[in-house]
Design an enzyme around this catalytic site. Structure first.
Site, PDB file in Angstrom:
ATOM      1  N   SER A   1       0.718  -1.127  -0.269  1.00 30.47           N
ATOM      2  CA  SER A   1      -0.049  -0.104   0.223  1.00 30.47           C
ATOM      3  C   SER A   1       0.780   0.925  -0.509  1.00 30.47           C
ATOM      4  O   SER A   1       1.729   1.484  -0.980  1.00 30.47           O
ATOM      5  CB  SER A   1      -0.605   0.227   1.157  1.00 30.47           C
ATOM      6  OG  SER A   1      -2.068   1.302   1.300  1.00 30.47           O
TER       7      SER A   1
ATOM      8  N   ASP B   1      -9.188  -4.130  -5.887  1.00 30.34           N
ATOM      9  CA  ASP B   1      -8.478  -3.510  -4.357  1.00 30.34           C
ATOM     10  C   ASP B   1      -9.634  -1.821  -4.710  1.00 30.34           C
ATOM     11  O   ASP B   1      -9.344  -1.723  -5.366  1.00 30.34           O
ATOM     12  CB  ASP B   1      -7.905  -3.372  -5.147  1.00 30.34           C
ATOM     13  CG  ASP B   1      -6.557  -2.557  -4.008  1.00 30.34           C
ATOM     14  OD1 ASP B   1      -6.933  -2.111  -2.893  1.00 30.34           O
ATOM     15  OD2 ASP B   1      -5.232  -3.122  -3.652  1.00 30.34           O
TER      16      ASP B   1
ATOM     17  N   HIS C   1      -7.805  -5.271  -0.572  1.00 27.40           N
ATOM     18  CA  HIS C   1      -6.267  -4.714  -0.484  1.00 27.40           C
ATOM     19  C   HIS C   1      -5.393  -5.309  -0.672  1.00 27.40           C
ATOM     20  O   HIS C   1      -4.773  -5.345   0.254  1.00 27.40           O
ATOM     21  CB  HIS C   1      -6.645  -3.287   0.572  1.00 27.40           C
ATOM     22  CG  HIS C   1      -5.447  -2.721   0.247  1.00 27.40           C
ATOM     23  ND1 HIS C   1      -5.128  -2.022  -1.437  1.00 27.40           N
ATOM     24  CD2 HIS C   1      -4.600  -1.702   0.852  1.00 27.40           C
ATOM     25  CE1 HIS C   1      -3.682  -1.097  -0.576  1.00 27.40           C
ATOM     26  NE2 HIS C   1      -3.731  -0.475   0.686  1.00 27.40           N
TER      27      HIS C   1
END
Length: 491
Positions: free
Chosen positions: A201, A432, A461
């Site tokens: 991320s 996602d 995610h």
């Protein structure tokens, strides 16, 4: 990467920081931080139990790399030594994103659960708390009980004022380019010529900026759940609104197939039922042990549960309890740590990190962006956000006001070109919601070094922890053997 909500600083100051001299090409250091060696000792006071072999240490880094004698910050680092069998390959630095997630705690928890076991056989796993977070010199915004405004812009100003009062000397230095410099100090202290890195991320943003700043010290890099460096704040928010709406539909279809507590037998009907429940909370709030569940909290709980398919079960349970008038489970999903106050989550996950996560995230996000939106300018976007997401559009649009009252930041974290760095492996999930799938292709193009995208057809995610043997094998084959997936590989 939870939606960029918020870091404060002066653009000229950060520009000077970005241009501060790194180690010279021959490997000699130009700043004293590069002369450090880590002294390892037992990790004390962690909120979770990590492996018995886990050790901790601390490095000092300049607050301002352009003026290294103007003050120092602490950077906390942890190590879980390679277990074998097989020859040790070096150190693998892991960043779990946020920004603001304390990497030491998260690495301890993930490793104790066996989630990085194969990589740990060949690598020392390295966790670190980036500047402003966790055990490193942290952003502290004090007691936020005085933040009483309900208007998003007014509330943001009150939070910004509190953060300046308690951490004013730190806020201008917490941006991603400075964190990338810290990461290079960590690399040097570990004794590695090149950084081997696994970033999730926001960790993708940090890893790409590192490759841009230190291409000749970049080694094997994997970025999972990749932020799009080509989008500004508005573009990011609109992309996320559409992606979260799509993820909600995926949950709704799954829920309908199992017998959903929300009325409806189809994907569309369940989405409509979830939206209707939000509207019903618009004029009233449901009392719970943790506070009052209003429309905003309800939508935040639903949105949080869409980060991982593993959390869909808990969302169904929360929706079922809500049907009986019990909003406590939804409150726990919504606010595992709001405004720096840790609450007890339904389960431990990357977004339920305790400590100063919310305030560190706010500070770093606001430092990384120059955009400051007025309420009128945001209101002008109402139609675009409504079209992007009928359920989340309004709440995600409001996050554009989160940096109100913060000094303008700098867009340096969007500069990621690294044509002389080795190609990276970028992992991207088609469903996602937080870092939408197109971002990985845009990042690969922006890096301009032949970086390759591994596609995971799934939800949630990030992909490495999504229980896909194909993704796991692809990531580990690259980090352990240097074997890239084929161009266009899909799991």
């Amino acid at each position: 990467m939870a939606r960029m909500r918020t870091v404060a600083a002066l653009a000229a100051a950060l520009t000077a920081t970005v241009l501060a001299a790194p180690p010279q090409a021959d490997g000699t250091a130009t700043h004293t931080p590069y002369h450090q060696k880590l002294s390892w000792a037992a990790c004390a006071g962690l909120p979770v139990h990590g492996p018995a072999s886990m050790e901790c240490g601390t490095l000092t880094v300049p607050r301002d790399y352009a003026h290294p004698k103007s003050g120092e910050l602490d950077i906390a680092v942890s190590r879980i030594p390679a277990t074998g069998p097989g020859a040790r390959l070096g150190s693998l630095v892991v960043n779990f994103g946020g920004p603001g997630i304390p990497g030491i705690t998260e690495l301890a928890e993930r490793t104790a659960a066996g989630e990085l076991a194969r990589l740990n056989r060949r690598y020392d796993l390295i966790g670190f708390d980036p500047r402003g977070t966790g055990r490193s010199t942290p952003v502290d915004c004090g007691d936020l009980s005085g933040v009483t405004a309900t208007d998003p812009a007014a509330q943001a100003r009150q939070v910004a004022q509190a953060c300046r009062k308690h951490s004013g000397a730190l806020l201008r230095w917490v941006g991603t380019p400075n964190a990338a410099h810290d990461l290079d100090v960590v690399r040097a202290a570990l004794g590695d010529d090149r950084l081997t890195y696994l970033g999730f991320s926001y960790g993708g943003r940090l890893g790409s900026v590192y490759a841009h700043e230190f291409p000749h010290h970049t080694g094997r890099v994997v970025l999972d759940g990749v932020p799009d460096p080509t989008l500004d704040d508005t573009g990011t928010a609109l992309a996320q609104a559409a992606a979260f709406q799509h993820a909600l539909g995926d949950f709704a279809a799954d829920c309908a197939s199992r017998g959903c507590p929300v009325p409806g037998r189809t994907r569309a009907e369940v989405v409509s039922g979830i939206a209707a429940a939000a509207r019903s909370l618009g004029g009233r709030a449901l009392p719970t042990v943790s506070g009052r569940l209003d429309r905003s909290a309800y939508l935040q709980g639903v949105q949080n549960a869409l980060y991982s398919k593993d959390d869909w079960t808990f969302l169904r349970e929360a929706l079922d309890a809500l049907r009986e008038g019990d909003g406590e489970l939804m409150m726990q999903l919504a606010y595992p740590g709001q405004l720096g106050v840790a609450a007890r989550p339904v389960r431990a996950s990357s977004w339920s990190t305790p400590g100063n996560y919310e305030m560190a995230k706010l500070a770093i996000d606001c430092r990384d962006t120059p955009e400051r939106h007025t309420p009128a300018a945001v209101h002008a976007l109402d139609g675009r956000f409504a079209r992007a997401s009928s359920v989340f559009g309004t709440s995600i649009e409001a996050t554009l006001l989160s940096c109100t009252g913060w000094s303008p930041g700098d867009p340096a974290s969007r500069r990621v070109a690294a044509p002389t760095a080795p190609q990276a492996l970028l992992v991207s999930t088609t469903g996602d919601p937080a870092t939408p799938y197109p971002g990985a292709a845009h990042m690969a193009a922006a890096l301009a070094n032949g970086s390759r995208v591994l596609t995971y057809r799934g939800e949630g995610h990030g992909a490495y922890f999504a229980h896909s043997p194909c993704v796991t094998a692809g990531v580990e084959a690259y980090l352990i053997d240097g074997a890239m997936p084929k161009v266009g590989a899909v799991c």
